[in-house]
Design an enzyme around this catalytic site. Structure first.
Site, mmCIF file in Angstrom:
data_model
loop_
_atom_site.group_PDB
_atom_site.id
_atom_site.type_symbol
_atom_site.label_atom_id
_atom_site.label_comp_id
_atom_site.label_asym_id
_atom_site.label_seq_id
_atom_site.Cartn_x
_atom_site.Cartn_y
_atom_site.Cartn_z
ATOM 1 N N GLU A 173 0.824 -1.207 0.000
ATOM 2 C CA GLU A 173 0.000 0.000 0.000
ATOM 3 C C GLU A 173 0.862 1.262 0.000
ATOM 4 O OE1 GLU A 173 -4.012 -1.764 2.055
ATOM 5 O OE2 GLU A 173 -2.458 -0.994 3.389
ATOM 6 N N ASN A 195 2.151 2.192 7.658
ATOM 7 C CA ASN A 195 1.110 1.205 7.426
ATOM 8 C C ASN A 195 0.962 0.355 8.678
ATOM 9 O OD1 ASN A 195 -0.210 -1.383 6.150
ATOM 10 N ND2 ASN A 195 -0.346 0.211 4.580
ATOM 11 N N HIS A 415 -18.544 -9.143 5.323
ATOM 12 C CA HIS A 415 -17.213 -8.626 5.635
ATOM 13 C C HIS A 415 -16.586 -9.465 6.733
ATOM 14 C CE1 HIS A 415 -14.332 -5.642 7.595
ATOM 15 N NE2 HIS A 415 -13.827 -5.924 6.425
ATOM 16 N N HIS A 416 -15.394 -9.983 6.462
ATOM 17 C CA HIS A 416 -14.618 -10.739 7.441
ATOM 18 C C HIS A 416 -13.275 -10.051 7.640
ATOM 19 C CE1 HIS A 416 -16.778 -14.799 6.373
ATOM 20 N NE2 HIS A 416 -17.508 -14.017 7.149
ATOM 21 N N GLU A 417 -13.138 -9.222 8.642
ATOM 22 C CA GLU A 417 -11.819 -8.729 9.024
ATOM 23 C C GLU A 417 -11.212 -9.744 9.972
ATOM 24 O OE1 GLU A 417 -8.458 -7.538 9.337
ATOM 25 O OE2 GLU A 417 -9.652 -6.155 8.124
ATOM 26 N N HIS A 485 -8.650 -8.303 0.934
ATOM 27 C CA HIS A 485 -7.876 -7.078 1.136
ATOM 28 C C HIS A 485 -6.663 -7.375 2.024
ATOM 29 C CE1 HIS A 485 -10.692 -3.654 -0.160
ATOM 30 N NE2 HIS A 485 -11.089 -4.768 -0.747
ATOM 31 N N GLU A 486 -5.582 -6.647 1.752
ATOM 32 C CA GLU A 486 -4.296 -6.826 2.454
ATOM 33 C C GLU A 486 -3.692 -8.208 2.240
ATOM 34 O OE1 GLU A 486 -6.695 -3.766 4.192
ATOM 35 O OE2 GLU A 486 -6.983 -5.879 4.708
ATOM 36 N N GLU A 504 -7.696 -6.250 -3.060
ATOM 37 C CA GLU A 504 -7.154 -4.901 -2.885
ATOM 38 C C GLU A 504 -5.669 -4.976 -3.216
ATOM 39 O OE1 GLU A 504 -7.270 -1.514 0.555
ATOM 40 O OE2 GLU A 504 -6.508 -3.495 1.049
ATOM 41 N N GLU A 510 -9.045 4.161 -0.069
ATOM 42 C CA GLU A 510 -9.085 4.489 1.355
ATOM 43 C C GLU A 510 -7.955 5.434 1.761
ATOM 44 O OE1 GLU A 510 -8.846 0.846 3.488
ATOM 45 O OE2 GLU A 510 -6.906 0.267 2.667
#
Length: 705
Positions: A173, A195, A415-417, A485-486, A504, A510
């Site tokens: 990122e 980050n 959404h699963h963080e 993402h990430e 992502e 963002e």
């Protein structure tokens, strides 16, 4: 078409010009690769484009841990085989409806004299570049082995201009830096930005895909394809000789990979062209991956969505439900008697508003973040059991939302963080996916923010790469699409598992709310990050002044509205978000119309003009129609774009609606200034449009029936 062994040698130029050297040409003859064994029996290769040297003699091989002999030298050529392949295949979704996979192949079998070990180096030469990998067949003297480092070299012919981000084991990122190769060391520290998790390894380390341009106007791109059961490859530069060498991501013990024969490495890729547009159009990364392994793909459907996300990113709303607790434990914290903080975004009533907006404007789905228990202390605590992915907050009624969305014809996106607690996620994965199936969530956005647990592991090491793959394959069993993402950057695996519908894995929108990104960022990403697969860039921001959403956030989105519209064409994704708040779209309904109209799946793509870091103009034909959409994104200098519409079907008439920067538009000082005009066009039409700094234009071209 099955692969055929060549008998007639003029079909592929392969000649034994010494006992230890061989050649291979691309199908069109523009690219030529030479393989040889140089001093001490070390394997090496060279690459030429239109008789110009592109890659100087570059060594190949792997250094092993605690082994009496590494796989670097002392080789002889035991065998060589030549093949040719030409086939078209149909992607489940994509930028085109058919992809040609045409290459010539040379497989060199190397035998190490001292150990009697066998290593095959397989080269595939396409019209747009070279792919090669290491293969280790079943054999007596090489079973289990550990990589200390892969020593694949890419020796440049000069001090090229590069578009690079710092080499890192945990983050991609970053904004791109444009510089000469010799300048990377001096600019490295300036290229770093904070980050949640990051670790660099060298002041001359960079990431792939690495885009370069030579003084002779050749475009070169270094990347990898089919990253399976292996560590991600960074590149480390010898800035005296301009030689890049592979630098794999280590595990917690410092080792770079654990292999068991038979096995292969990922493909190392080199794209070369004298036209920048050819790099954007290249399907080589996809072609180097295995065909689709999902038998029934009817459930994999591109989606356009809105969601409760941007208001959280900007700080207008919160993910967490309460401020009562300094720390929480799932199953023990008394959420039912807690005081709501009044800023929680994922409430039943608020989510219904997004569902209503999606239904009214024809969007397929609604993403909701912060709906589940655990957000009060989710980050930075080395906390393994962070979320269980099925327990909603008291103000989010899963059943009610499900029924309401169903009544409106809208799908919810899960959404699963994970907070990078990958072991915890794997323990809960089946239960989480079953929960999704019960409530009809067709897609999940997963996240891996923060340092990886188990401690010491990195986001891009072999073990964690395998975790991402496990999650995608497990999701396919439940017929669920994944937008990670990430996670590790895509390397074309979406061909094999097209339920990997987005990632992502780069600096997305963002960061415009975290201080901003360079206005030309989106003119580089298609040359780098997007070569391996689509990006969930989350475009469509209309309110550039973030302080109007959150007075405590003075960030600014460095783009014009016309630029944001163009991203729906230039930043390809079959899972595409309209990221701004509904009230901002309601302020600009005429511009919002383009987002409503633009397709997410395509039959054809025409790469009209491009220059990395400067501008990109792409036209795409919507799936199953005769309608086209055009997007242009511009860098920091005002520019006039002149394009031909010769891609339109002859004999047809079209209505073009042009969403352009106004005369006084500027990404910083006047980002919301745009104009909308309409005109009739045909394949003979030409357009001349001005793009503001950080601006662009978007065009819908609809056939007049």
């Amino acid at each position: 078409m099955a692969m055929k062994k060549l008998i007639i040698l003029f079909l592929v130029t392969v000649s034994v010009w010494s006992i230890n050297a061989q050649e291979l040409s691309s199908p069109d003859g523009d690219l030529k690769m030479k393989f040889s064994l140089i001093e001490n029996g070390s394997p090496a290769y060279q690459l030429f484009f239109k008789d110009k040297l592109v890659i100087k003699s570059s060594k190949l091989g792997l250094e092993l841990v605690n082994d009496k002999k590494s796989l670097l030298d002392d080789f002889t050529i035991a065998d060589s085989e030549v093949d040719s392949y030409n086939q078209t295949w149909k992607p489940v979704w994509g930028e085109v409806s058919e992809i040609t996979n045409h290459y010539n192949e040379l497989a060199i079998t190397l035998q190490q004299n001292e150990t009697d070990r066998i290593m095959i180096v397989r080269f595939r030469l396409f019209n747009d570049g070279l792919g090669f990998r290491y293969e280790f067949p079943q054999q007596k003297n090489l079973n289990y082995f550990t990589i200390k480092e892969e020593h694949t070299q890419f020796a440049m012919t000069g001090d090229h201009t590069a578009f690079w981000i710092p080499g890192d084991y945990d983050s991609q990122e970053y904004d791109y830096t444009e510089s000469k190769l010799s300048e990377i060391r001096g600019l490295f520290d300036k290229a770093l930005t904070d980050n949640a998790s990051q670790e660099q390894f060298s002041k001359t380390g960079v990431q792939t895909a690495l885009m370069m341009k030579t003084d002779e106007d050749l475009y070169i791109n270094l990347h990898e394809a089919a990253l399976i059961d292996y560590s991600l490859m960074n590149l480390n530069l010898d800035d005296q000789k301009f030689v890049f060498e592979s630098w794999l991501t280590p595990d917690a013990q410092g080792n770079k990979g654990y292999l068991q024969a038979p096995c292969t490495s990922p493909w190392r890729t080199i794209m070369v062209s004298d036209k920048a547009e050819d790099i954007l159009a290249s399907p080589m990364i996809l072609n180097l991956n295995e065909p689709c392994k999902i038998e029934d793909t009817s459930w994999i459907k591109p989606m356009k969505y809105v969601g409760v996300w941007w208001e959280m990113i900007t700080g207008k709303s919160s993910w967490s439900y309460t401020n009562d607790f300094p720390a929480v434990k799932l199953g023990e914290t008394d959420y039912e008697n807690a005081t709501p903080n009044g800023t929680h975004g994922a409430t039943t009533e608020h989510v219904k508003e997004y569902i209503d907006f999606a239904a009214k404007h024809g969007f397929d789905g609604v993403l909701v973040e912060g709906w589940n228990e655990g957000w009060e202390d989710w980050f930075g605590q080395s906390k393994d059991y962070v979320f269980d992915f099925v327990s909603p907050y008291p103000d989010f009624d899963v059943e009610e939302i499900h029924e309401y969305a169903k009544s409106k014809g809208v799908k919810m996106i899960m959404h699963h963080e994970t907070s990078s607690a990958v072991r915890n996620y794997e323990r809960h994965l089946d239960t989480a996916y079953q929960f999704m199936k019960k409530y009809d969530y067709p897609a999940v956005k997963s996240g891996y923010v923060g340092d990886i647990l188990p401690r010491g592991e990195h986001h891009y090491s072999q073990w964690i790469v395998n975790h991402y793959q496990y999650a995608v394959e497990k999701a396919a069993q439940y017929q669920i699409m994944v937008n990670a993402h990430e996670a590790v950057r895509p390397t074309g695996i979406c061909r094999t598992y097209p339920n990997l519908i987005g990632n992502e894995s780069a600096r997305g929108t963002e960061f415009q709310a975290f201080g901003g990104s360079k206005p030309n960022h989106v003119t580089v990403l298609p040359f780098t990050r997007l070569l391996g697969g689509p990006m969930d860039y989350t475009p469509g921001i209309f309110e550039m002044d973030i302080s109007k959403l959150n007075p405590n956030n003075n960030s600014h989105v460095n783009a014009t509205i016309a630029n944001q519209l163009a991203l729906y064409v230039t930043m390809y994704s079959p899972l595409q978000m309209a990221a701004d708040l509904p009230e901002n779209y309601n302020r600009f309904p005429d511009a919002f119309q383009f987002i409503k109209d633009v397709a997410v799946d395509w039959d054809d793509s025409n790469y009209i003009e491009a220059e990395p870091g400067r501008y990109i103009t792409i036209a795409r034909k919507a799936k199953g129609t005769n309608d086209w959409f055009v997007g242009n994104v511009n860098g920091v200098e005002k520019r006039t774009s002149e394009i031909s519409l010769d891609f339109l079907e002859q004999g047809k008439k079209y209505k073009a609606t042009i969403y352009a920067d106004a005369k006084n538009a500027h990404y910083k000082t006047n980002p919301q200034a745009y104009s909308i005009t309409t005109k009739k066009v045909t394949h003979k039409s030409k357009l001349k449009l001005e793009s503001a700094p950080g601006g662009g234009y978007a065009i819908s071209i609809i056939e007049i029936k």
